[in-house]
Design an enzyme around this catalytic site. Structure first.
Site, PDB file in Angstrom:
ATOM      1  N   HIS A  70      32.601  20.100  26.503  1.00  0.00           N
ATOM      2  CA  HIS A  70      32.356  19.096  27.538  1.00  0.00           C
ATOM      3  C   HIS A  70      30.925  18.581  27.448  1.00  0.00           C
ATOM      4  O   HIS A  70      29.974  19.345  27.423  1.00  0.00           O
ATOM      5  CB  HIS A  70      32.614  19.730  28.899  1.00  0.00           C
ATOM      6  CG  HIS A  70      32.616  18.766  30.047  1.00  0.00           C
ATOM      7  ND1 HIS A  70      33.108  17.489  29.967  1.00  0.00           N
ATOM      8  CD2 HIS A  70      32.166  18.920  31.329  1.00  0.00           C
ATOM      9  CE1 HIS A  70      32.983  16.893  31.136  1.00  0.00           C
ATOM     10  NE2 HIS A  70      32.410  17.737  31.979  1.00  0.00           N
ATOM     11  N   SER A 126      30.424  13.589  32.867  1.00  0.00           N
ATOM     12  CA  SER A 126      31.119  14.385  33.861  1.00  0.00           C
ATOM     13  C   SER A 126      30.991  13.714  35.229  1.00  0.00           C
ATOM     14  O   SER A 126      31.306  12.533  35.360  1.00  0.00           O
ATOM     15  CB  SER A 126      30.568  15.818  33.866  1.00  0.00           C
ATOM     16  OG  SER A 126      31.437  16.688  34.541  1.00  0.00           O
TER      17      SER A 126
END
Length: 700
Positions: A338, A208
């Site tokens: 994610h 991320s």
């Protein structure tokens, strides 16, 4: 003495091997033409294309300078002094330049076996599977990027170790600051005795926002042998030109969310086609070193199609350099959460570690692009990949003469040597100095002339140094005979002090308020006297990294600016005048008192992206709506039935049933009246097709 390194497809052992290249004047932002296609990575600033592999070194430097000017901000070179320590558990870094200094540290986890070990730097505890990394035989360096460049700060008041040296108004963004921090960690590893970690086998990973950081770190330090960004999203791997059409996080959102990118990028957020570079060229800058890009095709907000185009474009440079097997792009995965650890990546992860860090494997890289988000390079380029020939100059320069040492002090020395001569016609490019230190000889400098003044050396230490010349075609000379010299004792004189002080004892905290605490401890002893103490701090009751936050010449220290209702741990260590450092003291733990505030706050969510089985709330904007400053906030909301929190950032989240509570992080709890913080966010998974969203947001 280590053998002269060959001009092979590997990390070159220097932070920037093209530092000596003469670069033409860079264009001004106002004169840049609009080009919807990806710029030609093989086309030089003078309009000609490179024709040999040797020319890539200086073409890479051109791309580096353009990306610094227009995208990330400048990455300064090695400061005038970088010192530190490497142990089986911790790396400390102390850097100073032009009268300014800063310090930070990182924790170390070693694998089983006997060192020295290669190591993978993991950003923020959020990257590739650390268990798999250690099982493959590499150490893990847990690096806290926020200690070097803090999120939640305005562009005109950036904070962290980088900005303590280069100024809080520096136009360099956080991603490049984080890259500078890892480069200084590698400096310290190079200076260490080489029995714990190998200086020539460092990797980096993150997911991320930390994937953005891992990508930039690998791009801008050629000592990184393996770069492994995961789901980096906008401001990471995806091409800037592709983001608007894909529906990924907009460039203006990525630029405004945090000062990740350099200040100059602000003029391109709505016009990326004016950029003279794009991220496929940053991918190319990693070539021919190892690159393993992991991506998630299930979340359009991450720009996976644009990321695949960047990888395909950069892979063309890898192929032209004869290193096409050194790059992997893998988005063919089933799990859409994610930053999940995925079984599809486990084998290529270990193969990349074996190939580029352990040097025991030879598995070829793979391009595995999911059909969910498949980019087409042909749509984005109007250039073709050339066949690069070998340079006509294959003759190495003559070997430099034996260096002579002069002006030797406790921390520096001047070395001169008989110059090399170019033998093949490409011109002498410069020299590299190495300290002879076993199987891995750390690099001390890369001058363009036959002399150098070394700084940041350790007092009362013997150095054996040799020199190697290189020409414009990348040919390397033999190693010069070494010179041996010993730095003086700090403060002058002979003898030398090599004994560390005793560890401080009885560390305790008192008078703790909502924002401050007072530390005191029993004095250390030393055979020549204690010069001062380093105060270290870590967040929470466990985990986290102890980072140096202050120094003190007394046996007490008042730490201020703390966050209410927050736990901190402290340690202290002593230093003597010769630079010897003691072991750390006992750990003292404190929890600050609740903050008092007459202000109120609101929490407003924004759905950044959503898909059939999940969504991202970013930003969750917390605003102080009162008339007085607040020193902490707590947001509470309710998840719909069946929804599960899978990640959060810039706040501490706890879950009870379907109720989620997010409390401020250390850096974003204080808000002036009317001020807001927009860096908070979270991700949620949900049953397929359920379109409900959280409700009942309160802020106190």
């Amino acid at each position: 003495m280590a053998a002269a390194p060959a001009a092979a497809l590997a990390a070159p052992g220097v932070e920037d091997e093209g530092a000596d290249c003469v670069i033409p004047a860079l264009p001004d932002a106002g004169s840049l033409p609009t080009n919807a296609k990806l710029p030609d990575p093989f086309k030089k600033l003078d309009g000609t294309r490179i024709t040999t592999t040797a020319e890539w070194r200086c073409r890479r430097e051109e791309i580096k300078k353009l990306s610094e000017k227009f995208v990330y901000g400048e990455k300064p070179g090695k400061p005038s002094s970088v010192t530190g320590t490497v142990s089986a558990t911790t790396i400390t870094v102390n850097a100073s330049n032009n009268g300014r200094s800063s310090s930070f540290s990182a924790s170390v986890q070693l694998p089983s076996g006997t060192g020295p070990f290669p190591a993978v730097v993991v950003l923020g505890g959020f990257g590739a599977d650390t268990a798999a990394i250690r099982a493959a035989g590499a150490a893990v360096i847990n690096y806290d990027p926020y200690s070097v460049g803090r999120e939640g700060t305005p562009r005109n008041n950036k904070q962290g170790a980088f900005y303590s040296i280069y100024g809080n108004t520096s136009s360099t963004g956080l991603l490049m600051a984080w890259a500078w921090g890892v480069s200084r960690i590698i400096d310290v590893i190079e200076q260490s005795n080489g029995t714990i970690l190998r200086a020539d086998a460092t990797g980096v990973t993150g997911c991320s926002r930390f994937g953005k950081g891992a990508f930039v770190i690998g791009v801008f330090d050629q000592r990184i042998a393996l770069t492994m960004p995961i789901e980096s999203g906008s401001a990471g791997v995806p091409i800037f030109r592709g983001i608007p059409g894909e529906g990924a996080q907009s460039l203006s959102s990525a630029y405004g969310e945090q000062p990740w990118l350099g200040d100059a990028f602000g003029s391109f957020t709505s016009s990326p086609n004016r950029l003279p570079i794009d991220t496929h060229e940053m991918v190319a800058m990693v070539a021919p070193r190892g690159l393993f890009i992991m991506d998630n095709p299930h979340i359009a907000n991450l720009g996976p199609r644009s990321a695949s185009v960047a990888a395909l474009g950069g892979a063309e440079v890898y192929k032209a350099l004869g290193a096409g097997s050194n790059i992997t792009y893998w988005s063919d995965i089933q799990d859409g959460n994610h930053c999940a650890n995925r079984p599809e990546w486990r084998t290529p992860l270990q193969q990349n570690i074996q190939k580029f860090l352990l040097k025991t494997g030879s598995a070829a890289g793979a391009i595995r692009i999911s059909s969910r988000a498949q980019g087409n390079l042909a749509e984005w380029r109007d250039w073709q990949t050339p066949t690069l020939g070998s340079s006509s100059d294959t003759t190495a320069p003559s070997t430099p003469g034996t260096p002579a040492a002069s002006n030797v002090t406790a921390t520096g020395a001047t070395l001169t040597w008989a110059a090399s001569t170019d033998q093949g016609g490409s011109g002498l490019a410069g020299y590299t100095l190495y300290r002879e230190q076993g199987s891995t000889d750390p690099q001390l400098g890369q001058p363009t002339t036959n002399s150098i003044t070394l700084t940041g050396l350790t007092a009362n230490t013997q150095y054996q140094v040799y020199v190697q010349a290189r020409d414009g075609a990348g040919n390397l000379s033999g190693n010069s005979p070494p010179v041996t010299f010993t730095t003086t004792t700090a403060g002058g004189g002979g003898g030398g002090d090599t004994s560390a002080p005793t560890a401080p004892a009885g560390l305790a905290a008192s008078a703790t308020t909502s924002t401050a605490t007072t530390l005191s401890w029993t004095a250390s002893t030393d055979d020549t006297g204690v010069a001062g103490y380093d105060v270290l701090r870590a967040p929470g009751t466990s985990g986290g990294t102890f980072v140096q936050v202050a120094t003190s010449t007394a046996t007490s220290f008042g730490d201020t600016g703390l966050t209410p209702s927050t736990t901190y741990r402290y340690q202290v260590r002593a230093r003597d005048a010769a630079g010897n450092v003691s072991s750390v003291s006992n750990t003292a733990e404190v929890t600050t008192q609740p903050g008092t505030s007459t202000g109120t706050c609101t929490a407003v969510p924004t759905v950044q992206t959503q898909w059939s089985t999940g969504y991202v709330i970013q930003p969750l904007t917390i605003t102080n709506t009162g008339t007085s400053a607040i020193t902490g906030w707590t947001v509470t909301f309710t998840l719909p039935a069946g929804h599960t929190l899978t990640g959060s950032w810039n706040g501490t989240a706890t879950v009870s049933g379907q109720t989620v509570t997010i409390r401020n992080a250390t850096h974003n709890g204080s808000l002036a009246p009317g001020a807001a913080t927009a860096g908070v966010g979270f991700q949620v998974s949900r049953p397929n097709g359920n379109t409900a969203l959280p409700s009942g947001y309160t802020c106190a």
